[in-house]
Design a protein around this motif. Structure first.
Motif, PDB file in Angstrom:
ATOM      1  N   ALA A 142     -85.291 -77.013 -79.804  1.00 25.98           N
ATOM      2  CA  ALA A 142     -84.979 -77.097 -78.379  1.00 25.98           C
ATOM      3  C   ALA A 142     -83.996 -78.214 -78.054  1.00 25.98           C
ATOM      4  CB  ALA A 142     -86.267 -77.299 -77.576  1.00 25.98           C
ATOM      5  N   GLY A 143     -83.866 -79.190 -78.959  1.00 22.40           N
ATOM      6  CA  GLY A 143     -82.991 -80.318 -78.698  1.00 22.40           C
ATOM      7  C   GLY A 143     -83.559 -81.303 -77.708  1.00 22.40           C
ATOM      8  N   ILE A 144     -84.890 -81.338 -77.587  1.00 21.82           N
ATOM      9  CA  ILE A 144     -85.566 -82.245 -76.657  1.00 21.82           C
ATOM     10  C   ILE A 144     -86.514 -83.129 -77.463  1.00 21.82           C
ATOM     11  CG2 ILE A 144     -87.090 -82.427 -74.656  1.00 21.82           C
ATOM     12  CD1 ILE A 144     -86.115 -79.669 -73.795  1.00 21.82           C
ATOM     13  N   PRO A 145     -86.288 -84.426 -77.493  1.00 27.76           N
ATOM     14  CA  PRO A 145     -87.130 -85.305 -78.322  1.00 27.76           C
ATOM     15  C   PRO A 145     -88.606 -85.212 -77.953  1.00 27.76           C
ATOM     16  CG  PRO A 145     -85.203 -86.491 -77.482  1.00 27.76           C
ATOM     17  CD  PRO A 145     -85.240 -85.168 -76.772  1.00 27.76           C
ATOM     18  N   ALA A 146     -89.456 -85.114 -78.985  1.00 28.20           N
ATOM     19  CA  ALA A 146     -90.916 -85.176 -78.834  1.00 28.20           C
ATOM     20  C   ALA A 146     -91.454 -84.155 -77.848  1.00 28.20           C
ATOM     21  CB  ALA A 146     -91.337 -86.596 -78.425  1.00 28.20           C
ATOM     22  N   LEU A 147     -90.830 -82.985 -77.774  1.00 31.10           N
ATOM     23  CA  LEU A 147     -91.268 -81.952 -76.838  1.00 31.10           C
ATOM     24  C   LEU A 147     -92.635 -81.386 -77.197  1.00 31.10           C
ATOM     25  CD1 LEU A 147     -90.620 -79.883 -74.532  1.00 31.10           C
ATOM     26  CD2 LEU A 147     -89.555 -78.452 -76.308  1.00 31.10           C
ATOM     27  N   ILE A 148     -92.894 -81.217 -78.486  1.00 32.97           N
ATOM     28  CA  ILE A 148     -94.078 -80.498 -78.942  1.00 32.97           C
ATOM     29  C   ILE A 148     -95.144 -81.477 -79.436  1.00 32.97           C
ATOM     30  CG2 ILE A 148     -94.949 -78.840 -80.641  1.00 32.97           C
ATOM     31  CD1 ILE A 148     -93.162 -77.597 -78.488  1.00 32.97           C
ATOM     32  N   GLY A 149     -96.371 -81.326 -78.849  1.00 28.23           N
ATOM     33  CA  GLY A 149     -97.518 -82.122 -79.271  1.00 28.23           C
ATOM     34  C   GLY A 149     -98.647 -81.233 -79.748  1.00 28.23           C
TER      35      GLY A 149
END
Length: 283
Positions: free
Chosen positions: A210-217
């Motif tokens: 996605a190119g979004i830092p730390a998006l997924i937890g």
């Protein structure tokens, strides 16, 4: 449960060893090595590092290094003529135009100028159309590397539910197409997906680009899932991905680190694609 950390460097090394052997076989048969032409425009520091690593890896594998470094104010016509010349050069098996390009250049037009037979980045409209139609060709390096990582770990793709977070032409779309070719059931999600966690937490295979830092937890991950993190972001504390690695480590079944996961596979696939292109043109 603690996830198996997928060592992309080891998988990439094995791939590059196979490529080196194929290069030698090509030389033995044809009396010359395949050539990889790289084009760098401008002086972007990150692009310079990427190109330097690609060129060094190509040389290590026995490929011929054909490099062109053009100024940032180069004209569209000059770049187009260079690509035409490389398309016509029998010593050049593959052409890589390092992205992004400086302002003022038409990136799409220049990419599509590359002959599909030498499109080792798999980014031309024709290459991507072949992928969508299920026709063999040269596939984008990072998505192809993702598939190779999954295969190396023994993750079963066929029949699995794969969720790809990201819809870019570089990674998201081609990754979804390659997973479909391997008979996965594929969902494409992105930053505007409503209740993203509800979608991703159903995935047996979760590819995050996605190119979004730390998006997924951890709330986004199904227990035991294979999590492939394509993102890479430079922060004050070091490189991180789109996935919160430490947060997900004890719920995933497999996970790629950043760095050392998907990144090494991109270059390994570029080298492999160059040899495939050379073998195809020599038939």
């Amino acid at each position: 449960m603690t996830a198996v950390v997928i060592n992309g460097r080891e998988v990439a090394l094995a791939s590059r060893t196979r490529t080196t052997q194929r290069v030698q076989s090509f030389v033995d048969q044809h009396g010359r090595a395949p050539g990889l032409a790289t084009i760098l425009i401008g002086n972007d520091p990150a692009s310079e590092v990427y190109i330097r690593n690609k060129r060094r890896s190509a040389t290590d594998a026995g490929l011929i290094d054909v490099h062109h470094h053009l100024p940032a104010d180069v004209t569209q016509n000059t770049v187009a003529q260079l690509i035409d010349d490389l398309n016509a050069d029998p010593a050049v098996s593959g052409i890589l135009l390092q992205l992004p390009l400086p302002d003022g250049l038409d990136q799409t037009e220049l990419i599509n100028r590359i002959s599909p037979a030498k499109d080792v980045d798999g980014l031309t409209t024709l290459s991507q159309g072949r992928l969508a139609r299920g026709v063999d060709g040269l596939w984008p390096c990072t998505p192809a590397g993702v598939i190779e990582l999954l295969d190396a770990t023994g993750v079963t793709i066929e029949g699995a539910h794969a969720v790809v977070v990201g819809r870019s032409e570089l990674v998201g779309h081609p990754a979804a197409e390659l997973l479909l070719r391997r008979n996965a059931t594929v969902t494409i999600a992105h930053s505007r997906t409503r209740d993203l966690a509800a979608v991703t937490s159903t995935a047996d295979i979760l590819v995050v680009a996605a190119g979004i830092p730390a998006l997924i937890g951890r709330d986004h991950v199904k227990p035991g899932a294979a999590v492939i993190d394509v993102g890479i972001h430079r922060t004050e504390s070091g490189l991180i991905g789109d996935v919160r690695f430490d947060n997900v480590l004890d719920i995933a079944g497999w996970i790629t680190p950043v760095p050392g996961g998907v990144g090494p596979m991109t270059i390994a696939t570029l080298l492999s694609n160059t040899v495939v292109a050379a073998e195809s043109s020599a038939r």
